[in-house]
Design a protein around this motif. Structure first.
Motif, PDB file in Angstrom:
ATOM      1  N   LEU A  35      47.740  47.393  48.802  1.00 47.87           N
ATOM      2  CA  LEU A  35      48.154  48.663  48.206  1.00 47.87           C
ATOM      3  C   LEU A  35      48.984  48.455  46.948  1.00 47.87           C
ATOM      4  O   LEU A  35      48.778  49.142  45.926  1.00 47.87           O
ATOM      5  CB  LEU A  35      48.955  49.476  49.226  1.00 47.87           C
ATOM      6  N   LEU A  36      49.905  47.510  46.989  1.00 46.37           N
ATOM      7  CA  LEU A  36      50.771  47.277  45.833  1.00 46.37           C
ATOM      8  C   LEU A  36      49.999  46.677  44.669  1.00 46.37           C
ATOM      9  O   LEU A  36      50.206  47.056  43.507  1.00 46.37           O
ATOM     10  CB  LEU A  36      51.943  46.381  46.227  1.00 46.37           C
ATOM     11  N   VAL A  37      49.106  45.721  44.961  1.00 41.67           N
ATOM     12  CA  VAL A  37      48.290  45.136  43.883  1.00 41.67           C
ATOM     13  C   VAL A  37      47.363  46.198  43.300  1.00 41.67           C
ATOM     14  O   VAL A  37      47.186  46.298  42.075  1.00 41.67           O
ATOM     15  CB  VAL A  37      47.479  43.937  44.409  1.00 41.67           C
ATOM     16  N   ALA A  38      46.773  47.013  44.171  1.00 43.12           N
ATOM     17  CA  ALA A  38      45.891  48.082  43.691  1.00 43.12           C
ATOM     18  C   ALA A  38      46.680  49.102  42.862  1.00 43.12           C
ATOM     19  O   ALA A  38      46.192  49.596  41.834  1.00 43.12           O
ATOM     20  CB  ALA A  38      45.214  48.771  44.871  1.00 43.12           C
ATOM     21  N   PHE A  39      47.893  49.410  43.297  1.00 45.09           N
ATOM     22  CA  PHE A  39      48.719  50.351  42.530  1.00 45.09           C
ATOM     23  C   PHE A  39      49.054  49.767  41.168  1.00 45.09           C
ATOM     24  O   PHE A  39      49.057  50.481  40.150  1.00 45.09           O
ATOM     25  CB  PHE A  39      49.996  50.660  43.307  1.00 45.09           C
ATOM     26  N   THR A  40      49.332  48.464  41.142  1.00 44.38           N
ATOM     27  CA  THR A  40      49.594  47.803  39.861  1.00 44.38           C
ATOM     28  C   THR A  40      48.380  47.918  38.941  1.00 44.38           C
ATOM     29  O   THR A  40      48.504  48.232  37.746  1.00 44.38           O
ATOM     30  CB  THR A  40      49.947  46.322  40.097  1.00 44.38           C
ATOM     31  N   GLY A  41      47.192  47.656  39.477  1.00 47.24           N
ATOM     32  CA  GLY A  41      45.974  47.796  38.684  1.00 47.24           C
ATOM     33  C   GLY A  41      45.747  49.229  38.253  1.00 47.24           C
ATOM     34  O   GLY A  41      45.304  49.490  37.118  1.00 47.24           O
ATOM     35  N   TYR A  99      37.828  50.296  39.824  1.00 48.11           N
ATOM     36  CA  TYR A  99      36.868  50.256  40.938  1.00 48.11           C
ATOM     37  C   TYR A  99      37.257  49.170  41.945  1.00 48.11           C
ATOM     38  O   TYR A  99      37.219  49.389  43.158  1.00 48.11           O
ATOM     39  CB  TYR A  99      35.463  49.994  40.400  1.00 48.11           C
ATOM     40  N   SER A 100      37.638  48.006  41.454  1.00 48.68           N
ATOM     41  CA  SER A 100      38.037  46.909  42.352  1.00 48.68           C
ATOM     42  C   SER A 100      39.258  47.292  43.174  1.00 48.68           C
ATOM     43  O   SER A 100      39.363  46.944  44.355  1.00 48.68           O
ATOM     44  CB  SER A 100      38.327  45.637  41.543  1.00 48.68           C
ATOM     45  N   CYS A 101      40.184  48.030  42.550  1.00 48.32           N
ATOM     46  CA  CYS A 101      41.375  48.454  43.282  1.00 48.32           C
ATOM     47  C   CYS A 101      41.010  49.428  44.404  1.00 48.32           C
ATOM     48  O   CYS A 101      41.507  49.313  45.525  1.00 48.32           O
ATOM     49  CB  CYS A 101      42.360  49.110  42.317  1.00 48.32           C
ATOM     50  N   VAL A 105      38.087  41.195  41.298  1.00 48.46           N
ATOM     51  CA  VAL A 105      36.914  41.014  42.157  1.00 48.46           C
ATOM     52  C   VAL A 105      37.254  40.064  43.301  1.00 48.46           C
ATOM     53  O   VAL A 105      36.796  40.252  44.439  1.00 48.46           O
ATOM     54  CB  VAL A 105      35.716  40.496  41.333  1.00 48.46           C
ATOM     55  N   SER A 106      38.067  39.048  43.010  1.00 49.40           N
ATOM     56  CA  SER A 106      38.503  38.121  44.076  1.00 49.40           C
ATOM     57  C   SER A 106      39.322  38.864  45.117  1.00 49.40           C
ATOM     58  O   SER A 106      39.173  38.635  46.326  1.00 49.40           O
ATOM     59  CB  SER A 106      39.322  36.977  43.479  1.00 49.40           C
ATOM     60  N   LEU A 107      40.203  39.761  44.651  1.00 54.10           N
ATOM     61  CA  LEU A 107      40.984  40.559  45.598  1.00 54.10           C
ATOM     62  C   LEU A 107      40.063  41.383  46.487  1.00 54.10           C
ATOM     63  O   LEU A 107      40.237  41.422  47.714  1.00 54.10           O
ATOM     64  CB  LEU A 107      41.938  41.478  44.826  1.00 54.10           C
ATOM     65  N   ALA A 108      39.058  42.015  45.879  1.00 57.18           N
ATOM     66  CA  ALA A 108      38.119  42.817  46.667  1.00 57.18           C
ATOM     67  C   ALA A 108      37.314  41.952  47.625  1.00 57.18           C
ATOM     68  O   ALA A 108      37.041  42.353  48.761  1.00 57.18           O
ATOM     69  CB  ALA A 108      37.184  43.580  45.723  1.00 57.18           C
ATOM     70  N   THR A 109      36.949  40.753  47.168  1.00 60.22           N
ATOM     71  CA  THR A 109      36.179  39.844  48.032  1.00 60.22           C
ATOM     72  C   THR A 109      37.005  39.381  49.219  1.00 60.22           C
ATOM     73  O   THR A 109      36.514  39.324  50.359  1.00 60.22           O
ATOM     74  CB  THR A 109      35.698  38.629  47.222  1.00 60.22           C
TER      75      THR A 109
END
Length: 988
Positions: A101-107, A312-314, A22-26
């Motif tokens: 993108l990389l953090v989202a791909f990891t998630g 969803y956050s990713c 959520v912090s990443l999305a924020t």
């Protein structure tokens, strides 16, 4: 409350993971809104430029005979303009996107590894497409240009995912995330250290941009119905038995407004009412989506809430990072497309979701039952039907206004813009040009690419191509910066009218642009249309971004065109900016002294504002400037880093030194500047200073230099100083040249002097009063009192006759005959001539000091304040010496010995005082040497030089000076001097 704070019931590790994503999305949300608010900056920004204009003001004036001379000083005003800056690739945006993108791909990998085998394999297919889409093979990792590294990376992630999916299904979400994070870091590290491509992560980011665009569109479809879903909850929770009515009112109102916004955005209608920002709708529906997405997936393949929240956050982070990239890099073309997508998905999906609710839960809403609790448990119309119908509706809605090929072209053009920016940041403008041209071939209405090409052509001085790019921008994608830069190109071609019309056209497109209004104000200044310029500056000042610039230009206009200062009552503060610089210039123009605080600034590198401020401050404070200010400015001006400003600061510092009485330093400094710059104005200024110091011989040489450099008044001044120096034949020749001047008053005076110089004593009566005065001044020998008195009696104008007596007194005093000078002063009747009265008082004070008449000096102490600083110091030295104040006497004579080598009285008195000091007599004698170099025909300095040279045993030097003195003085006066010192030499 528990349903609202759904994460509170999770295990602590899962809550921590939720907070992280959520912090990443924020962060992505904040990044997007900051980028959107500032777009097209920092990629395309405004650059501020300052133009210095020199304004000549009167530092002070002095009088020689009846002729008044104004000594000029230069003040500076600043005109500020803004131009569109060249494209500045925003590298931070690239890194933010690839990290997201990389953090989202990891998630994402963490999530799909927990799914069933079928969904895991489907998810891995998408993951492989993601890895392939990043274009790792183009990075030449370990030198491989084929798909080897891509396959290895896919196997690495697939292997970790397969392990968790098949052998360690009970692994926690945190453990899975840890392993996939380590894998991502490992792959990133290998790419960083072993890629043979410059800036590999920039290329990964550019390749990932298209992936981000696709994911963003998918996310828009996922969350586009959430506002309608929220309307169900609001209607159910209202304290009313009419849930269905409230729901329909809210939903229909929302859909109609969003539909109108979509129609307005796509040009179907012209919408002039208040409209909601499209990205605000996205933000709102994305926030609501946390609850809606979990409700949808609770019964599906992502029944585990923590896992669903990570996915969803990713998706949300990638969407916002992609939009943030588009805003931060000024890819407004694709950003506009996303506005259309957002509105289209909200209209289409919202309408289909309305049908879904009515079909499944209409009777429940009519019965006021809590539909929001079972919203995603339909019985009549399945949820997948809603999804399929939504996609069809979105496609149909967008197809109403444009072909899908248009949006595909915009995405492709945006990709080539990204590649072009990378090459531009690496200094390869040739390859960047190729990419930008490819972007334009795909989509011509392309502000980013056209603007970037214009910047490249500008750096190559290809003005034709640069202008062509700006013309395309103004035609297809108007932008204020393009209009301003295009107008500047027209000005460079000396087509001011076309430049002005271009700005006017720009203002029709952007009526609120303060930058365009300021540019138009400057444009009208070029035409000297002052009222129009002030009008646009005033209009520009109402915009926050241009308020200070516009006010700066308003003040500059007032100074340049000598307009009335209606804002002089505004308070003063030592803020160094264009406004304060121009206000100081206005004060200098009006001869108003401004009380300024001391400057605590100790910067080494000067800005144009601080340099101009210092220059104007020195002129404004010239009579009060302390030595610390002058020294600081001189030190700054002489630093190599401030070379550009030295020619501005040094003359101002010299003006302040001169006003403080440090004439020797001022002339020396100005002489250095004059010979370095070869500026006629500075030679002319030195000439005026020397003329004021009663040194016409030296002044004439500088006026001659100024004449050679075509200074307008220099020939007049040269003629005047030659005449003053007694070189009447040379003066006549010069006056003959001046008599042909276009200025009628100048030519008339020249003709008068020609007539005077060619007239003999028998023709005095034929002269005018002014002619008779100048005849007395130049043609009658000083010792011929009879002819002088007869000539003065013929002058009918009492002011001119009084001036003639004063002139005679000055000359007698210069010949070291104070008694004769006093006798002529006694004949003066000044009447209403305050200037002559002040001059006569000053001369009488000097004579009294020379005679050491302390009683007279004390009696007339009020007159002393009218004197120049060095004259005042001389009087104070005499009074201190008479009172026995040794410290004050020494201090004052030290000042007089160094301050002004042109001031004969002070120099001689200081030499006499220090001659008593036998420990350092040669150093004190050097004062006289300097004075004699400055004024070789000074009778007073020559006399003292002779006396001191003999006392020091310098007989050859004394004999040479004595011979010169004998040539200057009438025989009677020379014998008088020789007779007064029989013990030193015999009368010649």
């Amino acid at each position: 409350m528990n349903s609202f704070l759904f994460w509170k019931s999770w295990r602590k590790p899962d809550q921590i993971i939720f907070y992280l994503f959520v912090s990443l999305a924020t962060i992505a949300l904040v990044y997007f809104w900051v980028s959107w608010w500032t777009t097209p900056a920092p990629t395309i920004n405004y650059d501020s430029y300052q133009q210095l204009e020199k304004v000549e003001t009167a530092a002070h004036s002095f009088q020689v005979g009846t002729m008044k001379f104004s000594v000029p000083a230069n003040s500076y005003v600043i005109l500020e303009s803004v131009l569109g800056s060249p494209i500045k690739p925003n590298i931070i945006a690239y890194f933010f996107l690839i990290v997201a993108l990389l953090v989202a791909f990891t998630g994402y990998m963490t999530v799909i590894s927990s799914l069933s085998r079928f969904y895991f394999l489907g998810g891995m297919t998408l993951a492989i497409l993601f890895i392939r889409g990043l274009g790792i093979h183009n990075l030449l990792v370990f030198g491989f240009s084929n798909q080897t590294v891509t396959v290895v990376v896919a196997l690495l992630f697939g292997g970790v995912g397969f392990y968790f999916n098949s052998f360690y299904q009970m692994a926690s979400l945190g453990l899975r995330l840890l392993f996939f994070s380590a894998t991502t870091v490992l792959v990133a590290g290998v790419i960083h250290f072993f890629s043979q491509t410059a800036d590999p992560f920039l290329h990964l980011s550019a390749n990932g941009l298209l992936i981000g665009i696709v994911i963003s569109i998918v996310f828009l479809v996922i969350v586009s119905h959430e506002i309608v879903a929220a309307a169900v909850a609001i209607s159910n929770n209202a304290k009313s038995n009419k849930s269905i009515r409230h729901f329909l009112l809210l939903t229909v109102f929302y859909l109609i407004n969003v539909g109108l916004l979509y129609a307005s955005k796509t040009g179907l209608i012209s919408w002039g009412f208040f409209s909601v920002n499209s990205f605000f709708l996205l933000t709102l529906s994305a926030a609501l989506g946390y609850w809606g997405f979990l409700k949808i997936t609770r019964e599906g393949i992502l029944s585990d809430q923590p896992t669903a929240s990570v996915l969803y956050s990713c998706l949300l982070a990638v969407c916002l990072a992609t939009l943030g990239y588009l805003a931060a890099t000024a890819n407004t073309m694709m950003l506009d497309a996303f506005e259309v997508f957002i509105l289209a998905t909200h209209v289409a999906c919202g309408l289909i979701f309305l049908l879904y609710i009515i079909a499944n839960f209409g009777p429940m809403l009519a019965a006021n039952l809590p539909v929001y609790k079972v919203l995603y448990k339909p019985e009549t119309m399945p949820l997948f039907t809603f999804r399929i119908m939504s996609l069809i509706a979105v496609f149909a809605t967008i197809s109403l206004t444009a072909s899908w090929n248009r949006y595909v072209a915009q995405a492709s053009a945006t990709y080539f813009n990204a590649i072009g920016d990378i090459h531009l940041s690496q200094g390869d403008d040739t390859q960047a040009e190729t990419n930008y041209k490819q972007s334009i071939r795909i989509r011509n209405q392309n502000l980013h690419a056209h603007y970037a090409l214009a910047g490249i052509y500008s750096s190559r001085f290809e003005l034709f191509n640069e202008k062509k790019e700006y013309l395309k921008i103004t035609e297809f994608t108007p932008d204020p910066k393009a209009f301003i830069n295009l107008s500047e190109l027209f000005y460079q071609e000396r087509n001011s009218l076309k430049g002005n019309l271009t700005l006017s056209e720009g203002l029709t497109h952007f009526p609120k642009s303060g930058e365009l209004k300021n540019a138009l104000g400057l444009s009208f200044l070029k035409f000297k249309a002052v009222d129009s310029a002030l009008f646009y500056f005033q209009a520009a000042s109402t915009t926050k971004s241009m308020a200070q610039v516009a006010e700066t230009n308003t003040w500059a206009t007032k100074v340049l065109f000598r307009l009335a200062d209606t804002d002089s009552a505004k308070p003063w503060a030592r803020s160094v900016n264009g406004i304060s610089v121009n206000r100081l210039a206005m004060a200098n123009e009006k001869n108003q002294h401004i009380k300024l605080e001391s400057d605590p600034n100790a910067d080494t590198l000067l800005s144009v504002f601080r340099a101009a401020f210092y220059s104007n401050e020195l002129i404004n404070q010239k009579n009060r400037a302390d030595t610390s200010l002058i020294s600081r400015v001189l030190n700054l001006a002489k630093k190599p880093c401030n070379d550009d400003f030295s020619k501005m600061l040094l003359p101002s510092a010299a003006q302040a030194q001169y006003a403080r009485g440090e004439v020797k330093k001022a002339i020396k400094l100005m002489r250095e500047v004059a010979y370095q710059t070869q500026d006629a104005n500075y030679f002319n200024l030195i000439g005026l200073w020397l003329l004021e110091q009663n040194n016409p011989v030296a002044a004439s040489g500088y006026f001659e230099k100024a004449t050679e450099k075509k200074f307008p008044q220099a020939l007049f001044y040269q003629a005047f100083t030659q005449t003053e120096a007694g070189k009447l034949r040379n003066g006549y020749v010069l006056w003959d040249s001046v008599s042909h001047a276009k200025n009628t008053s100048t030519s008339a005076f020249a003709n008068l002097l020609k007539h005077v110089l060619s007239t003999d004593s028998k023709q005095i009566a034929s002269l005018t009063d002014e002619g008779k005065y100048y005849f007395c001044r130049y043609k009658i020998p000083l010792e011929d009192s009879i002819q002088f008195n007869e000539a003065v009696k013929q002058i009918q104008n009492p002011a001119l006759s009084a001036q003639a007596y004063y002139d005679r007194a000055v000359k007698w005093f210069a010949w070291d005959e104070p008694a004769r000078a006093v006798s002529f002063l006694s004949k003066i009747s000044v009447g209403n001539d305050h200037n002559l009265s002040a001059n006569a008082r000053s001369l009488r004070i000097m004579i009294a000091a020379h005679q050491r008449d302390v009683v007279f000096l004390k009696k007339n102490s009020a007159w002393i304040n009218e004197l120049s600083p060095y004259e005042k110091a001389y009087i104070e030295a005499v009074l201190a010496q008479a009172s026995g104040d040794q410290a004050a006497t020494t201090s004052k004579f030290e000042y007089l010995a160094q301050a002004n080598e042109q001031f004969e009285e002070g120099l001689v008195a200081a030499s006499q005082y220090f001659a008593k000091d036998t420990t350092n007599r040669l150093q004190r004698f050097s004062f006289l040497v300097d004075g004699l170099l400055a004024k070789p025909n000074s009778v007073k300095i020559l006399k003292q030089y002779v006396l001191q040279a003999i006392a020091l045993g310098l007989e050859p030097e004394a004999q040479e000076a004595l011979q010169k003195l004998q040539a200057l003085l009438p025989e009677a006066l020379f014998k008088k001097f020789a007779g007064a010192h029989p013990d030193l030499f015999q009368a010649q």
